[in-house]
Design a protein around this motif. Structure first.
Motif, short mmCIF file in Angstrom:
data_model
loop_
_atom_site.label_atom_id
_atom_site.label_comp_id
_atom_site.label_asym_id
_atom_site.label_seq_id
_atom_site.Cartn_x
_atom_site.Cartn_y
_atom_site.Cartn_z
N ARG A 92 0.84 -1.20 0.00
CA ARG A 92 0.00 0.00 0.00
C ARG A 92 0.87 1.25 0.00
NH1 ARG A 92 -2.43 3.56 3.56
NH2 ARG A 92 -1.45 2.67 5.40
N LEU A 105 1.36 5.08 0.96
CA LEU A 105 0.84 6.07 1.89
C LEU A 105 0.38 7.30 1.13
CD1 LEU A 105 3.48 5.81 4.75
CD2 LEU A 105 1.17 4.87 4.72
N THR A 140 3.39 -5.62 8.30
CA THR A 140 3.07 -5.20 6.93
C THR A 140 4.06 -4.14 6.46
OG1 THR A 140 1.54 -3.49 7.68
CG2 THR A 140 0.59 -5.65 7.20
N VAL A 148 4.49 -0.81 3.97
CA VAL A 148 3.83 0.25 3.20
C VAL A 148 4.92 1.07 2.53
CG1 VAL A 148 1.78 0.35 4.66
CG2 VAL A 148 3.74 1.79 5.20
#
Length: 146
Positions: free
Chosen positions: A99, A101, A122, A124
Motif C-alpha cells: 500500500r 501512503l 506489513t 507500506v
C-alpha cells in the motif's frame, strides 16, 4: 513531547503562480517592440486567467504531495502514520501490492519510494523527493542510530 516539524517537503511552491502574468508581460512587450497596437486589457485578462487556473493546481499539490515528519507522526499528503507504528525503515524489501501512503495508487512521479515495515509486519510505501533525508529524519526522531 512537542509536536514540532522535523522534516518538511512542500508539494509545490507558489512561484508558478507568476508564470502566467510573466507570459502576459512578455506578450505585451513583444507587441510593443513590433510597433503594433498593445492590447493591454487582453494581456491583463490572459495573465489573470493563467494565474487563476494555476492556483488550484498549486493548492492540490501542496495538499496531496506534502511530506512532513513531526515528533509523533509521518504525514504523506493528508494521511497520518503514527511513528510508534514504524518498526523499520532500513533494508526493508518492497513486496508486490504494498500500500502506498497518502492514498494514491502508486508513488508520485519524480519521488523516491521508501519501504516502511510497520509494527504488525506489513510493509507500506512512503515517498519523498529525497528518500534518504526522509529515512534519516524518521530514524532521528525514533532515536535509532544513523
Amino acid at each position: 513531547m512537542s509536536d514540532e516539524t522535523r522534516y518538511l517537503e512542500r508539494g509545490a511552491a507558489w512561484t508558478p503562480l507568476w508564470y502566467g502574468p510573466g507570459f502576459a508581460v512578455l506578450g505585451a512587450l513583444a507587441e510593443l517592440a513590433t510597433g503594433g497596437p498593445v492590447h493591454v486589457v487582453a494581456w491583463v485578462l490572459v495573465g489573470l486567467g493563467l494565474a487563476a487556473i494555476t492556483v488550484p493546481w498549486i493548492n492540490a499539490r501542496r495538499r496531496f504531495h506534502t511530506v512532513r515528519v513531526t515528533s509523533t507522526a509521518l504525514w504523506q499528503g493528508r494521511e497520518e502514520l503514527r511513528l510508534d507504528r514504524i518498526a523499520e525503515v532500513t533494508e526493508v524489501g518492497t513486496p508486490a501490492g504494498a500500500r502506498v501512503l497518502g492514498g494514491g495508487w502508486s508513488v508520485p512521479r519524480n519521488y523516491d519510494e521508501l519501504p516502511v515495515r510497520l509494527d504488525d509486519g506489513t510493509v507500506v510505501l512512503a515517498w519523498a523527493r529525497d528518500g534518504e533525508a526522509l529515512r534519516a529524519a524518521i530514524r532521528s526522531v525514533k532515536g535509532w542510530p544513523a
